[in-house]
Design a protein around this motif. Structure first.
Motif, PDB file in Angstrom:
ATOM      1  N   ILE A 198       0.449  -1.263   0.053  1.00 17.46           N
ATOM      2  CA  ILE A 198       0.503  -0.294  -0.493  1.00 17.46           C
ATOM      3  C   ILE A 198       0.621   0.830   0.019  1.00 17.46           C
ATOM      4  N   VAL A 199       2.056   1.382   0.538  1.00 17.07           N
ATOM      5  CA  VAL A 199       2.573   2.383   1.204  1.00 17.07           C
ATOM      6  C   VAL A 199       3.162   2.699  -0.854  1.00 17.07           C
ATOM      7  N   GLU A 200       3.628   1.756  -1.120  1.00 15.23           N
ATOM      8  CA  GLU A 200       5.180   1.514  -2.464  1.00 15.23           C
ATOM      9  C   GLU A 200       4.147   2.430  -3.486  1.00 15.23           C
ATOM     10  N   ALA A 201       2.404   1.982  -3.243  1.00 10.84           N
ATOM     11  CA  ALA A 201       1.517   2.356  -4.819  1.00 10.84           C
ATOM     12  C   ALA A 201       0.861   3.156  -3.837  1.00 10.84           C
ATOM     13  N   ALA A 203       0.674   6.671  -4.742  1.00 13.84           N
ATOM     14  CA  ALA A 203       0.903   7.140  -6.065  1.00 13.84           C
ATOM     15  C   ALA A 203      -0.447   7.181  -6.485  1.00 13.84           C
ATOM     16  N   ALA A 204      -0.701   5.741  -6.935  1.00 12.86           N
ATOM     17  CA  ALA A 204      -1.475   4.747  -7.352  1.00 12.86           C
ATOM     18  C   ALA A 204      -3.085   4.562  -6.277  1.00 12.86           C
ATOM     19  N   ILE A 205      -2.855   4.875  -4.970  1.00 10.82           N
ATOM     20  CA  ILE A 205      -4.102   5.272  -4.423  1.00 10.82           C
ATOM     21  C   ILE A 205      -4.537   6.404  -4.484  1.00 10.82           C
ATOM     22  N   CYS A 206      -3.678   7.242  -4.608  1.00 10.55           N
ATOM     23  CA  CYS A 206      -4.409   8.762  -4.318  1.00 10.55           C
ATOM     24  C   CYS A 206      -4.342   9.345  -5.534  1.00 10.55           C
ATOM     25  N   GLY A 207      -3.987   8.902  -6.480  1.00 16.37           N
ATOM     26  CA  GLY A 207      -4.267   8.901  -7.880  1.00 16.37           C
ATOM     27  C   GLY A 207      -5.465   9.200  -8.400  1.00 16.37           C
ATOM     28  N   GLY A 208      -6.503   9.153  -9.486  1.00 19.03           N
ATOM     29  CA  GLY A 208      -7.558   9.492 -10.006  1.00 19.03           C
ATOM     30  C   GLY A 208      -7.552   8.040 -11.057  1.00 19.03           C
ATOM     31  N   ASP A 209      -6.476   7.840 -11.986  1.00 18.71           N
ATOM     32  CA  ASP A 209      -6.436   6.209 -12.406  1.00 18.71           C
ATOM     33  C   ASP A 209      -6.256   4.670 -12.304  1.00 18.71           C
ATOM     34  N   ALA A 214      -4.924  -0.641 -11.290  1.00 20.34           N
ATOM     35  CA  ALA A 214      -5.393  -2.339 -10.945  1.00 20.34           C
ATOM     36  C   ALA A 214      -3.838  -2.551 -10.758  1.00 20.34           C
ATOM     37  N   ALA A 215      -2.644  -1.668 -12.103  1.00 23.94           N
ATOM     38  CA  ALA A 215      -1.532  -2.405 -12.202  1.00 23.94           C
ATOM     39  C   ALA A 215      -0.412  -2.226 -11.022  1.00 23.94           C
ATOM     40  N   ALA A 216      -1.250  -1.758 -10.016  1.00 18.76           N
ATOM     41  CA  ALA A 216      -0.231  -1.976  -8.943  1.00 18.76           C
ATOM     42  C   ALA A 216      -0.119  -2.537  -8.498  1.00 18.76           C
ATOM     43  N   ALA A 217      -2.167  -3.580  -8.641  1.00 19.74           N
ATOM     44  CA  ALA A 217      -2.267  -4.674  -7.387  1.00 19.74           C
ATOM     45  C   ALA A 217      -0.709  -5.435  -7.053  1.00 19.74           C
ATOM     46  N   PRO A 218      -0.715  -6.420  -6.011  1.00 15.74           N
ATOM     47  CA  PRO A 218      -0.050  -7.536  -6.001  1.00 15.74           C
ATOM     48  C   PRO A 218      -0.004  -9.002  -6.382  1.00 15.74           C
TER      49      PRO A 218
END
Length: 218
Positions: A198-201, A203-209, A214-218
Motif C-alpha cells: 500500500i505504501v509503495e503504491a 501515488a496510484a491509490i491517491c491518484g485518479g487512474d 489495478a496495475a499496482a496490485a500485488p
C-alpha cells in the motif's frame, strides 16, 4: 520511516517530536463487544476523550452499550473527523404507534415491554470512507466503501460505494467514478493489500487512474 502499526495509539508524529494527541488508530483504543473496527481507521478530535475504550467508544457511539443487540462495523482506512457521531439503534424509541415515550426504561424490566422497539439493525461503514466534521450517521445506515460524507451531513439508509453525500437529510451529489470503474475499484480492494505494498503504491491509490491502481496490485 516505516508506516505505523495499527496498534499504535497515536500514529501521527509531530515535527518537533512527540505524537499528535488528538489522532488515534481506533483499533488500538476501542475494545467493545459491539464495535468492530478495521486496521488503520482513525479518528481526529480537537477535544479528544481519554485514550481508553470507554472514552473513544463513548464519544463516537454514545448509545451503543455492551448489552446492545446491534453492532457498529467500521472498515479499514476510514477517516473520522472531529464531532462525528454514530447514532446506533439502541438510541431509538418506538415510533410506529401513538406515543414515542420509552416507558420501559423507567423502573426496570424493559424486556418484552410494549414501549420497546423491536428492530436493531447494525450500522456498517465500508473501507476508505471519509466522514467529515460533525457528520451524524443514523441507525442502520450502510455506507459503501470509498464514500465521502460532507461536514454536518445527517446520513441514513444505504449509500452506494464511492458516493459523495452532503446535507440534512443527506443526499448524493455525485459518484466519484463511473459504475464500471467502481466495480474495478471494489475488485482491486487496495485496503486489503499488505501495508508495505500500500505504501509503495501511494501515488496510484491517491491518484485518479483506475488502470494504474489495478496495475499496482500485488
Amino acid at each position: 520511516m516505516p508506516f505505523p502499526s495499527p496498534r499504535e495509539i497515536h500514529p501521527v508524529a509531530l515535527p518537533g517530536g512527540g505524537r499528535h494527541p488528538g489522532t488515534v488508530f481506533l483499533s488500538a483504543v476501542i475494545d467493545h463487544p459491539r464495535i468492530e473496527i478495521g486496521a488503520y481507521s482513525y479518528a481526529s478530535d480537537r477535544d479528544p476523550p481519554p485514550d481508553t475504550s470507554d472514552g473513544w467508544a463513548g464519544r463516537l457511539a454514545p448509545h451503543l452499550y455492551s448489552f446492545s443487540p446491534e453492532r457498529l462495523v467500521i472498515g479499514r482506512f476510514c477517516q473520522i473527523a472531529h464531532g462525528v457521531r454514530f447514532i446506533t439503534a439502541s438510541a431509538n424509541h418506538r415510533h410506529d404507534g401513538i406515543s414515542s415515550f420509552p416507558f420501559a426504561i423507567f423502573g426496570g424490566g424493559a424486556e418484552g415491554r410494549p414501549s420497546m422497539p423491536t428492530r436493531f439493525p447494525d450500522t456498517v461503514i465500508g473501507n476508505d470512507v471519509w466522514i467529515g466534521e460533525g457528520a451524524m450517521v443514523l441507525p442502520g445506515a450502510r455506507i459503501g466503501s470509498g464514500c465521502i460524507l460532507g461536514a454536518g451531513a445527517v446520513v441514513r439508509g444505504e449509500i452506494p460505494p464511492y458516493s459523495v453525500v452532503v446535507g440534512n437529510p443527506a443526499r448524493i451529489v455525485r459518484r466519484r467514478f463511473a459504475e464500471a470503474e467502481i466495480a474495478r475499484l471494489l475488485s482491486v480492494a487496495w485496503w486489503d493489500w499488505p501495508i508495505e505494498r500500500i505504501v509503495e503504491a501511494e501515488a496510484a491509490i491517491c491518484g485518479g487512474d483506475v488502470d494504474a491502481l489495478a496495475a499496482a496490485a500485488p
